[in-house]
Write an enzyme that holds these catalytic residues in place. Sequence first.
Site, PDB file in Angstrom:
ATOM      1  N   ASN A 160     -10.176   5.172   0.944  1.00  0.00           N
ATOM      2  CA  ASN A 160      -9.262   4.445  -0.248  1.00  0.00           C
ATOM      3  C   ASN A 160      -9.493   5.955  -1.002  1.00  0.00           C
ATOM      4  O   ASN A 160      -9.956   6.903  -0.759  1.00  0.00           O
ATOM      5  CB  ASN A 160      -9.660   3.999  -0.732  1.00  0.00           C
ATOM      6  CG  ASN A 160      -8.388   2.045  -0.016  1.00  0.00           C
ATOM      7  OD1 ASN A 160      -7.765   2.673   0.458  1.00  0.00           O
ATOM      8  ND2 ASN A 160      -9.158   1.137  -0.577  1.00  0.00           N
TER       9      ASN A 160
ATOM     10  N   GLU B 186       0.855  -1.110   0.368  1.00  0.00           N
ATOM     11  CA  GLU B 186       0.028  -0.094  -0.142  1.00  0.00           C
ATOM     12  C   GLU B 186       0.022   1.150  -0.530  1.00  0.00           C
ATOM     13  O   GLU B 186       2.420   0.979   0.420  1.00  0.00           O
ATOM     14  CB  GLU B 186      -1.143   0.262   1.391  1.00  0.00           C
ATOM     15  CG  GLU B 186      -1.996  -0.336   1.024  1.00  0.00           C
ATOM     16  CD  GLU B 186      -3.407   0.757  -0.226  1.00  0.00           C
ATOM     17  OE1 GLU B 186      -2.397   1.474  -0.351  1.00  0.00           O
ATOM     18  OE2 GLU B 186      -4.078   0.830  -0.379  1.00  0.00           O
TER      19      GLU B 186
ATOM     20  N   ASP C  92      -9.851   0.825  -4.553  1.00  0.00           N
ATOM     21  CA  ASP C  92      -8.874   1.026  -3.784  1.00  0.00           C
ATOM     22  C   ASP C  92      -8.370   2.909  -3.957  1.00  0.00           C
ATOM     23  O   ASP C  92      -8.810   3.572  -4.056  1.00  0.00           O
ATOM     24  CB  ASP C  92      -7.877  -0.105  -4.108  1.00  0.00           C
ATOM     25  CG  ASP C  92      -7.573  -0.365  -3.037  1.00  0.00           C
ATOM     26  OD1 ASP C  92      -6.070   0.308  -1.888  1.00  0.00           O
ATOM     27  OD2 ASP C  92      -7.735  -1.628  -2.177  1.00  0.00           O
TER      28      ASP C  92
END
Length: 288
Positions: free
Chosen positions: A144, A16, A194
Amino acid sequence: MSAADIHDTTRCLLGEGPLWHPEREQLLWCDILSRRVLGRQDGALRDWSFDRFVSCLGWVDRTSVIVATQTDLTLLDLDSNARERVCPLEAENVATRSNDGRADPWGGFWVGTMGIDKAAGAGAIYRYYKGELTCLRPGITIPNAICFSPDARFAYFADTPTSCIFRWELDDEGWPRGEPEVFIDERASGSFPDGAVTDREGRLFVSHWGASRIAIFTAEGTPDGAVSVPATQPSCPAFGSEDLSTLYCTTAAIGLSEETLTERPGEGLTFALRGAGTGRREYRVRLD
């Protein structure tokens, strides 16, 4: 558009928060579940380990980055490995952790939190600005896609389970005004947005979790193609390289079967793609 090249072969459980540090000319990213900030240095992997989850980054100066962790925002010196707590982040809530985040055009830092067990509405979106952390929006499940339009008029974010990306108007100091509006509705396609980033033209590049792609939308929110990623769970894109024409993307191996991990060796790796677009220099986080 060229095929995806492997930037780093480290298999992240939950990659991430990729950040191209413009002064170091170095890509940094996180593996949330292994509690590490990662980067390549002198041709090899470099990691900075934590005792708690870490999820996203913002650059402060040539040696320092702000790291969103499970319990705080921490200033990390990439050269000396020294750490300094900037401010707590839901430190008393053992059920949550940080997730997506990005610096804004005013030097603020936006960061989302979520339930470790993904409990509905357990998270929130915060802004750290001029030494203070402010909750902008509670009741988020999986925050997100935090990014900003090139003209600094809008912030974007997603609550992934809703399949919607929201647009929020900003005032002259970067504070949201009014209510966010649904900007991109992906419920009909069943896509789950995302991480996301905008390019110089204001297009949004949105990772589609579980779909092996980064979807592209115009500044008006209409579909404008997609970029294939050789991994099932792309998590977040970031533009980098000297001319900002490389699109990097983290991915995640968490939850995939052993069969899938064997058949698809790219699962969890970090990729680099050229030809998708040209990005913008990430904003610097100002601590005062």
